[in-house]
Motif scaffolding. Structure first.
Motif, short mmCIF file in Angstrom:
data_model
loop_
_atom_site.label_atom_id
_atom_site.label_comp_id
_atom_site.label_asym_id
_atom_site.label_seq_id
_atom_site.Cartn_x
_atom_site.Cartn_y
_atom_site.Cartn_z
N MET A 154 0.83 -1.21 0.00
CA MET A 154 0.00 0.00 0.00
C MET A 154 0.86 1.25 0.00
O MET A 154 0.58 2.20 0.73
N ASN A 155 1.92 1.28 -0.79
CA ASN A 155 2.80 2.44 -0.84
C ASN A 155 2.84 3.08 -2.21
O ASN A 155 3.66 3.94 -2.48
N GLN A 156 1.95 2.64 -3.12
CA GLN A 156 1.89 3.16 -4.49
C GLN A 156 3.21 2.99 -5.23
O GLN A 156 3.62 3.83 -6.01
N LEU A 157 3.91 1.87 -4.95
CA LEU A 157 5.14 1.55 -5.68
C LEU A 157 4.80 1.26 -7.14
O LEU A 157 3.79 0.64 -7.43
N SER A 158 5.63 1.72 -8.04
CA SER A 158 5.39 1.51 -9.46
C SER A 158 6.61 0.85 -10.10
O SER A 158 7.61 0.57 -9.44
N GLY A 159 6.53 0.61 -11.42
CA GLY A 159 7.63 -0.04 -12.11
C GLY A 159 7.50 -1.55 -12.03
O GLY A 159 6.44 -2.09 -11.71
N SER A 160 8.58 -2.25 -12.32
CA SER A 160 8.55 -3.72 -12.32
C SER A 160 9.34 -4.28 -11.15
O SER A 160 10.16 -3.59 -10.54
N ILE A 161 9.08 -5.54 -10.84
CA ILE A 161 9.83 -6.21 -9.76
C ILE A 161 11.23 -6.53 -10.28
O ILE A 161 11.38 -7.14 -11.34
N PRO A 162 12.29 -6.11 -9.58
CA PRO A 162 13.66 -6.34 -10.07
C PRO A 162 13.96 -7.83 -10.24
O PRO A 162 13.59 -8.65 -9.39
N THR A 163 14.64 -8.17 -11.33
CA THR A 163 14.98 -9.58 -11.56
C THR A 163 16.01 -10.09 -10.57
O THR A 163 16.06 -11.29 -10.28
N ASN A 164 16.83 -9.18 -10.01
CA ASN A 164 17.85 -9.63 -9.06
C ASN A 164 17.30 -9.79 -7.64
O ASN A 164 18.06 -9.91 -6.68
N ILE A 165 15.97 -9.81 -7.52
CA ILE A 165 15.36 -10.05 -6.21
C ILE A 165 15.71 -11.44 -5.69
O ILE A 165 15.61 -11.72 -4.50
N LEU A 187 7.18 -11.88 1.98
CA LEU A 187 7.24 -10.75 1.05
C LEU A 187 5.84 -10.35 0.64
O LEU A 187 5.10 -11.14 0.05
N SER A 188 5.44 -9.11 0.95
CA SER A 188 4.14 -8.58 0.52
C SER A 188 4.36 -7.29 -0.25
O SER A 188 4.87 -6.32 0.29
N LEU A 189 3.98 -7.30 -1.53
CA LEU A 189 4.00 -6.10 -2.37
C LEU A 189 2.58 -5.76 -2.80
O LEU A 189 2.36 -5.11 -3.83
N ALA A 190 1.60 -6.19 -2.04
CA ALA A 190 0.18 -6.03 -2.41
C ALA A 190 -0.23 -4.56 -2.40
O ALA A 190 0.39 -3.72 -1.74
N TYR A 191 -1.32 -4.27 -3.12
CA TYR A 191 -1.92 -2.93 -3.17
C TYR A 191 -0.90 -1.87 -3.60
O TYR A 191 -0.71 -0.87 -2.93
N ASN A 192 -0.22 -2.11 -4.71
CA ASN A 192 0.69 -1.12 -5.29
C ASN A 192 0.35 -0.95 -6.77
O ASN A 192 -0.76 -1.29 -7.20
N ARG A 193 1.29 -0.40 -7.53
CA ARG A 193 1.06 -0.17 -8.95
C ARG A 193 2.13 -0.85 -9.80
O ARG A 193 2.57 -0.32 -10.82
N LEU A 194 2.58 -1.99 -9.36
CA LEU A 194 3.65 -2.70 -10.04
C LEU A 194 3.18 -3.23 -11.39
O LEU A 194 2.05 -3.71 -11.53
N GLU A 195 4.05 -3.16 -12.38
CA GLU A 195 3.72 -3.61 -13.73
C GLU A 195 4.75 -4.66 -14.18
O GLU A 195 5.66 -5.02 -13.44
N GLY A 196 4.60 -5.12 -15.42
CA GLY A 196 5.53 -6.10 -15.95
C GLY A 196 5.20 -7.50 -15.47
O GLY A 196 4.14 -7.77 -14.92
N SER A 197 6.14 -8.41 -15.66
CA SER A 197 5.90 -9.81 -15.33
C SER A 197 6.53 -10.18 -13.99
O SER A 197 7.36 -9.45 -13.45
N ILE A 198 6.10 -11.33 -13.46
CA ILE A 198 6.71 -11.87 -12.24
C ILE A 198 8.05 -12.50 -12.64
O ILE A 198 8.08 -13.38 -13.51
#
Length: 497
Positions: free
Chosen positions: A1-12, A21-32
């Motif tokens: 719930m922090n309005q994070l945008s962009g994609s999830i880094p591949t080096n995660i 790990l919870s990235l719920a309720y944000n604005r993340l785009e791209g693929s998992i």
């Protein structure tokens, strides 16, 4: 719930020891990222309510410890993996992704590859009908066993996740609060309300806090304290007040909250040495709408704030708004006997039916005829609240509409100019079509070029029209907060161009 945008880094994948790990309720785009299949320690993974697209990587089947997985309400497509831990997941992990396909238990469309495979299998089954009957019987028994086992596992997982989310806040003792507020000295008093006093304090670690001390002399104050604790411990949103801790015994009850250095919206509207421009007011009201949308639609059960007004909207260092004061909030759940509220909200911000309800409660305690009381409630009050119960989210939307008007006219609903048949809402309704410049706060058009004045006037007129839609007397005609928030975003986009 922090309005994070962009994609999830591949080096995660380098986070080898990450368990939750919870990235719920944000604005993340791209693929998992496929590389997430290498995060071997993951137990709980929540990516729900984003804009993620593409398939769910089959590499995640390798996560042997994964007990909780949620990618619901994204734009994912392709086949859902069914190996590894995915055997234990249910449809709840994937709902809201219309382009996903997979096996029937996930309640999604059947993938074409699966359908072709089934077609071939049917030919074989026709040739060996007796063998199929035996296999079917064994499958039914096995499926029943798996369902029972999964239900138990889901309940256990749910409990574990709840424990992870609702982490017990740090304990702060009464003695620490005495030190932080200099024994609740008047110099640290930020304000007083009908049920509490609010003090600023500084903890030993230098952290600024607000201490909300409840007046224990009032009847029912323990219930108000319990309600606010129950609500604040459960909700998480950037536009809601962050509770740090609480301090409670039989003689003293207080909430320790995050300090908001810019005060509240009421101060910025009416103090002579403060002033908000058009965009600041618009952003604040969008923040409030965002908070209400979460309370009404984003939580497991709807929450009605019940006392929305400028003094309950706090501003942080970056002028981001945080809705506060949940002392008379209501959880709209089955069996809640307290929804017929015996706590009065603030007049001027209450929907018409709610005003009648509070007046009737007062009459009831003065022994007014009960037959008249019941008839009046059924005719004039119950229609206000609809099917959700005696307290409805529509009441908050009405209050929000009044606050929208107040923010852009700089007129309180309790202003002396409003008497008899004239109210803040009625004044705006009459003036908006004829002389809109009379209702708009003069500070919004002062010392501006003519072109900017016209632009501001058009913007405020659109906002006030929206406010009237929020505050119609009939709850059936009132828009909900999702619609109001979306309309406000459109107005901001037009104004920003």
């Amino acid at each position: 719930m922090n309005q994070l945008s962009g994609s999830i880094p591949t080096n995660i994948e380098k986070l080898q020891n990450l368990v939750n790990l919870s990235l719920a309720y944000n604005r993340l785009e791209g693929s998992i990222p496929v590389s997430m299949g290498s995060m071997i320690s993951l137990v709980n993974l929540d990516l729900s309510y984003n804009n993620l697209s593409g398939p769910i990587p089959k590499s995640l089947e390798a996560l042997q410890h994964l007990d909780y997985f949620n990618v619901s309400f994204n734009s994912l497509s392709g086949e859902i993996p069914n190996g590894g831990s995915f055997k234990n997941f249910t449809m709840d992990s994937f709902k809201g992704n219309e382009a996903l396909c997979g096996i029937p238990k996930f309640r999604v469309q059947i993938c074409s590859s699966i359908s072709n495979h089934r077609s071939k299998r049917k030919k074989v089954e026709r040739a060996s009908f007796i063998a199929f009957g035996v296999v079917a019987f064994i499958s039914v028994v096995s499926l029943a066993f798996i369902i029972v086992r999964n239900k138990r596992k889901d309940k256990a997982t749910s409990r574990e996740v709840d424990e992870l989310i609702f982490i017990v806040p740090e304990r702060i003792s009464y003695y620490e609060l005495l030190q932080a507020t200099e024994r609740f000295d008047k110099s640290n008093l930020l304000g007083t309300g009908s049920s509490c006093s609010v003090y600023k304090g500084i903890l030993n670690n230098g952290k600024d806090i607000v201490v909300k001390v409840f007046n224990m002399q009032l009847e029912g104050i323990s219930r108000i304290f319990d309600v606010e604790c129950e609500i604040l411990r459960s909700i998480r949103h950037r536009n809601l007040t962050n509770v740090i801790s609480s301090c409670s015994n039989e003689e003293f009850k207080a909430l320790v909250l995050e300090y908001m250095p810019k005060g509240n919206l009421e101060k910025w509207l009416y103090s002579h040495n403060y002033c908000l421009n058009m965009m600041e007011r618009l952003n604040i009201m969008m923040d409030v709408a965002c908070a209400l949308e979460y309370l009404h639609h984003g939580y497991s059960m709807p929450i009605v704030h019940s006392d929305l007004k400028p003094s309950n909207v706090l501003l942080d260092e970056d002028m981001v708004a945080h809705v506060s004061d949940f002392g008379i909030a209501k959880l709209l759940c089955d069996g809640d006997s307290s929804v017929l509220t015996n706590t009065l909200a603030t007049l001027g911000y209450i929907a018409p039916g709610e005003v009648s309800l509070n007046i009737l409660i007062a009459l009831h305690f003065q022994s007014i005829n009960c037959v008249f009381l019941t008839a009046y409630i059924m005719i004039f009050v119950v229609p206000e609240y609809g099917l959700e119960g005696l307290v409805s989210t529509r009441c908050d939307v009405y209050s929000y509409g009044v606050m929208l008007i107040e923010t852009f006219t700089r007129k309180r609903p309790s202003d002396d100019m409003f008497c008899e048949d004239m109210s803040l809402k009625r004044w705006v309704e009459l003036s908006l079509s004829e002389v809109p410049d009379e209702v708009i706060d003069a500070n919004l058009v002062m010392n501006l070029e003519e072109e900017m004045i016209d632009k501001n006037m058009q913007c405020v007129s659109s906002i006030l029209e929206l406010a009237l839609k929020c505050s119609t007397d009939s709850p059936r005609d009132r828009i909900n907060i999702k619609q109001a928030h979306a309309e406000l975003r459109k107005i901001k986009h037009r104004f920003s161009q």
